[in-house]
Design an enzyme around this catalytic site. Sequence first.
Site, PDB file in Angstrom:
ATOM      1  NE  ARG A 116       9.504  -2.832   0.406  1.00 52.76           N
ATOM      2  CZ  ARG A 116       8.260  -2.632   0.794  1.00 52.76           C
ATOM      3  NH1 ARG A 116       7.285  -2.704  -0.083  1.00 52.76           N
ATOM      4  NH2 ARG A 116       7.974  -2.372   2.055  1.00 52.76           N
ATOM      5  CB  CYS A 120      22.177   3.284  -8.756  1.00 51.31           C
ATOM      6  SG  CYS A 120      22.965   4.764  -9.423  1.00 51.31           S
ATOM      7  CG  ASN A 154       5.706   1.300  -3.043  1.00 50.51           C
ATOM      8  OD1 ASN A 154       4.543   1.672  -3.079  1.00 50.51           O
ATOM      9  ND2 ASN A 154       6.247   0.756  -1.968  1.00 50.51           N
ATOM     10  CD  GLU A 155       6.208   3.314   1.558  1.00 52.21           C
ATOM     11  OE1 GLU A 155       7.075   2.519   1.946  1.00 52.21           O
ATOM     12  OE2 GLU A 155       5.203   3.602   2.241  1.00 52.21           O
ATOM     13  CB  CYS A 165      25.442   8.790  -7.129  1.00 53.37           C
ATOM     14  SG  CYS A 165      24.012   7.812  -7.642  1.00 53.37           S
ATOM     15  CD  GLU A 312       1.296   1.469   0.875  1.00 50.63           C
ATOM     16  OE1 GLU A 312       1.744   1.104   1.979  1.00 50.63           O
ATOM     17  OE2 GLU A 312       1.965   1.471  -0.162  1.00 50.63           O
ATOM     18  CD1 TRP A 320       5.249  -2.929   8.463  1.00 54.10           C
ATOM     19  CD2 TRP A 320       5.980  -1.334   9.855  1.00 54.10           C
ATOM     20  NE1 TRP A 320       4.474  -1.809   8.246  1.00 54.10           N
ATOM     21  CE2 TRP A 320       4.904  -0.813   9.082  1.00 54.10           C
ATOM     22  CE3 TRP A 320       6.594  -0.505  10.803  1.00 54.10           C
ATOM     23  CZ2 TRP A 320       4.437   0.493   9.224  1.00 54.10           C
ATOM     24  CZ3 TRP A 320       6.126   0.800  10.941  1.00 54.10           C
ATOM     25  CH2 TRP A 320       5.062   1.279  10.156  1.00 54.10           C
ATOM     26  CD  GLU A 360       5.058  -5.833   3.311  1.00 52.37           C
ATOM     27  OE1 GLU A 360       4.531  -5.959   2.190  1.00 52.37           O
ATOM     28  OE2 GLU A 360       5.503  -4.764   3.744  1.00 52.37           O
ATOM     29  CE  LYS A 361       5.031 -16.238   7.111  1.00 53.82           C
ATOM     30  NZ  LYS A 361       6.325 -15.510   6.962  1.00 53.82           N
ATOM     31  CG  HIS A 363       1.042  -5.308   6.742  1.00 50.60           C
ATOM     32  ND1 HIS A 363      -0.124  -4.670   6.390  1.00 50.60           N
ATOM     33  CD2 HIS A 363       1.915  -4.325   7.112  1.00 50.60           C
ATOM     34  CE1 HIS A 363       0.036  -3.361   6.534  1.00 50.60           C
ATOM     35  NE2 HIS A 363       1.263  -3.127   6.972  1.00 50.60           N
TER      36      HIS A 363
HETATM   37  C1  GLA Z   1       4.777   0.453   2.804  1.00 47.17           C
HETATM   38  C2  GLA Z   1       4.874  -0.128   1.401  1.00 47.17           C
HETATM   39  C3  GLA Z   1       3.998  -1.326   1.193  1.00 47.17           C
HETATM   40  C4  GLA Z   1       4.004  -2.216   2.404  1.00 47.17           C
HETATM   41  C5  GLA Z   1       3.582  -1.422   3.608  1.00 47.17           C
HETATM   42  C6  GLA Z   1       3.487  -2.240   4.860  1.00 47.17           C
HETATM   43  O1  GLA Z   1       3.913   1.486   2.932  1.00 47.17           O
HETATM   44  O2  GLA Z   1       4.617   0.824   0.398  1.00 47.17           O
HETATM   45  O3  GLA Z   1       4.467  -2.012   0.054  1.00 47.17           O
HETATM   46  O4  GLA Z   1       5.276  -2.739   2.589  1.00 47.17           O
HETATM   47  O5  GLA Z   1       4.540  -0.423   3.829  1.00 47.17           O
HETATM   48  O6  GLA Z   1       3.118  -1.457   5.963  1.00 47.17           O
HETATM   49 ZN    ZN Z   2      24.475   5.470  -7.830  1.00 50.22          ZN
END
Ligand code: GLA
Ligand code: ZN
Length: 682
Positions: A116, A120, A154-155, A165, A312, A320, A360-361, A363
């Site tokens: 994930r 690009c 997300n992030e 690019c 979060e 992790w 992430e099961k 987490h």
């Molecule tokens: C990040 C992601 C989440 C998850 C958490 C786990 O913050 O945004 O989707 O993967 O990490 O800590």
């Molecule tokens: Zn690119």
Amino acid sequence: MSFEPLFGKHKIFYGADYNPEQWLDTPEILEKDLELMKQAHCSIMSVGIFSWAKLEPQEGVYNFEWLDKVLDNLNSIGVKVFLATPSGARPGWMSKKYPEVLRVWDNRVRALHGGRHNHCASSPVYREMVKKIDTALAERYSHHPAVLGWHISNEFSGSCHCEYCQKRFREWLKQKYKTLDNLNKAYWSTFWSHTYSSWDEIESPSSIGESAVHALNLDWKRFNTELCMDFCKHEIDTVKAVNPALPVTTNFMEFFYDYDYFEFSKILDFISWDSYPEWHVYKDEEKIPVYTAMNHDLMRSLKGGKPFVLMEETPTCTNWRGLSKLKKPNMNTLGSLQAMAHGADNIQYFQWRKSRGSSEKFHGAFIDHVGHLDTRAGHEECELGAKLEKLGEIAGSLVDAKVAIVFDTVNRWAIDDAQGPRNCGKKYLEVCLDYYKALWKKGVNVDVIDETCPLDKYKVVIAPMTYMIRGDYAKRVEKFVQNGGHYVSSFWSGIVDDTDLCFLGGFPGPLKEILGIWDEEIEALGDDESVQVKSICDCTGFNRCFSATHLCALIHAQGAKVLAEYDSDFFKGMAAATVNTYGKGKAYYVASRLEESFIDALVGSILKENDIHGPIETLPFDVSCHTRYNDEYEYVFLGNYSSKAQTVLLPCECTDILNHNKSVSGQVTLEPYGSLVLKHKR
Ligand code: GLA
Ligand code: ZN
């Protein structure tokens, strides 16, 4: 600034990332979720973050029924929603059919589908796909009564080196430098014959190509901030085209390296971030609350002090790390209230329900595999939910900071990239934390700003290791000090300009006059080396000795008064700390990484001179105190980060909000990892 709750309600929202798409085959679990959310006092869920494959199982074939139901159900129990755009991960059919959506790494190899956060950002196809799904989501849900705002992607992180690019990068450079000659000069590219003779020769930095032109590396990072912002803006414009009133955010990360968040924040309506402190892993636990507090302060400062969302955290553990330890009892509450103390108006976890499978099961999550809240963590989660309901009046209240620490991302990139006196650990963040810690121990509120932020609203600005002086920063420092501000600088400051060209005529370049010193040379110390420093002033104590590590600037006072001098090595007798009176203010320079007690004493004396103090006279070693205020009240957040009970002496009668609004005064006790939220009239 006025007191505006983020979402127009006097409420601290509580909830999690909710991923019902993982549970569509078990409707009884989705049904149960609603019951458990009520039990835990939840009021918000972030929904749909990684739902693309369920929303669009085939190109152009949409399936929204399940999400309709989820949103309606949440609405029926009064739970609000941050609706996510799903661009953080894409369905397999897309990568297969349009490989250009996949990122190209710096070695020019294109990624395979998987993982994930790896698209690009330039790919026209990806932008088009994202626009279609975002439009469909916005049309269907942006007037839904449950939806409070957008969680864009997300992030966001990283960069792509594909031809799209590269082309954008060259265009960006043309815009910035206008001519190749300007660029070559700014890059000092005559060195090693790296002169560019046509724009097409410019390639992004690569492990198999160019990596030694520091200004190029820096521009690539700046460009990627702007490219990612442009991609995010593409999403924002798409959803706002349907309902401009819904506010947008994207979840930021801790002391994030890839992008300049002060730039990025400009396109967001509010800030949210993901916080995963290693509470129990470090030997010196007390550092973690300090580190986390500074992160929260940075997040609040990104939008000039506006409250933010803790998007979060984990109620128990991550999965992790080398070692993912559980939070001890009370710790989840303590960490959550810490976020509030520094300006958070929401407390949310990753994630609502532990996944059954995949990475992430294990987490931590609100609901464990057991499926109910009758667990150790579940009890604390429910109690926290009830507590946050009592704290609603704090939403929208502000943090009054008279001190700022400058922690600048572009400067950080430049420091890390430069090959200089000490390449085995540059420690920019650590040195900033040294000063932050001194303020934390005194319970003094701090803003964490960068070189582009206004300085005039502060009495004291502490700016360690400003190696790169960006734009008009030095001019603004000059004005700040002239007008009476107290400014603290350190070794490795005022060395290069915006494109990493060294200042000629003596360091610290444009800060030289203000600081009243000349920094002639710098000595690097190994990790096991230190030198002695002797203080010769009242503020840090006559003849007191301190140790200095890391780097030692060998400076000459040129107008500044010497506060401390080196007391060993060949530079014994040279100044190690100075202060210069400049206009109505003072400019301090600390020439080395001096030990904690020196920084405590120096910072203490500067605060005293400026009449800046926290509400509690003396705080026990690992107890924190931070405040927020509104028109009527000051809210005092006390946190005990130790495994022992601690007592604190209150300066006035307060109301203990979490404890039946009982009136408290004199000594109060904090349990191990305990916290208190008090208020008193202003
Ligand atoms: C990040 C992601 C989440 C998850 C958490 C786990 O913050 O945004 O989707 O993967 O990490 O800590
Ligand atoms: Zn690119």
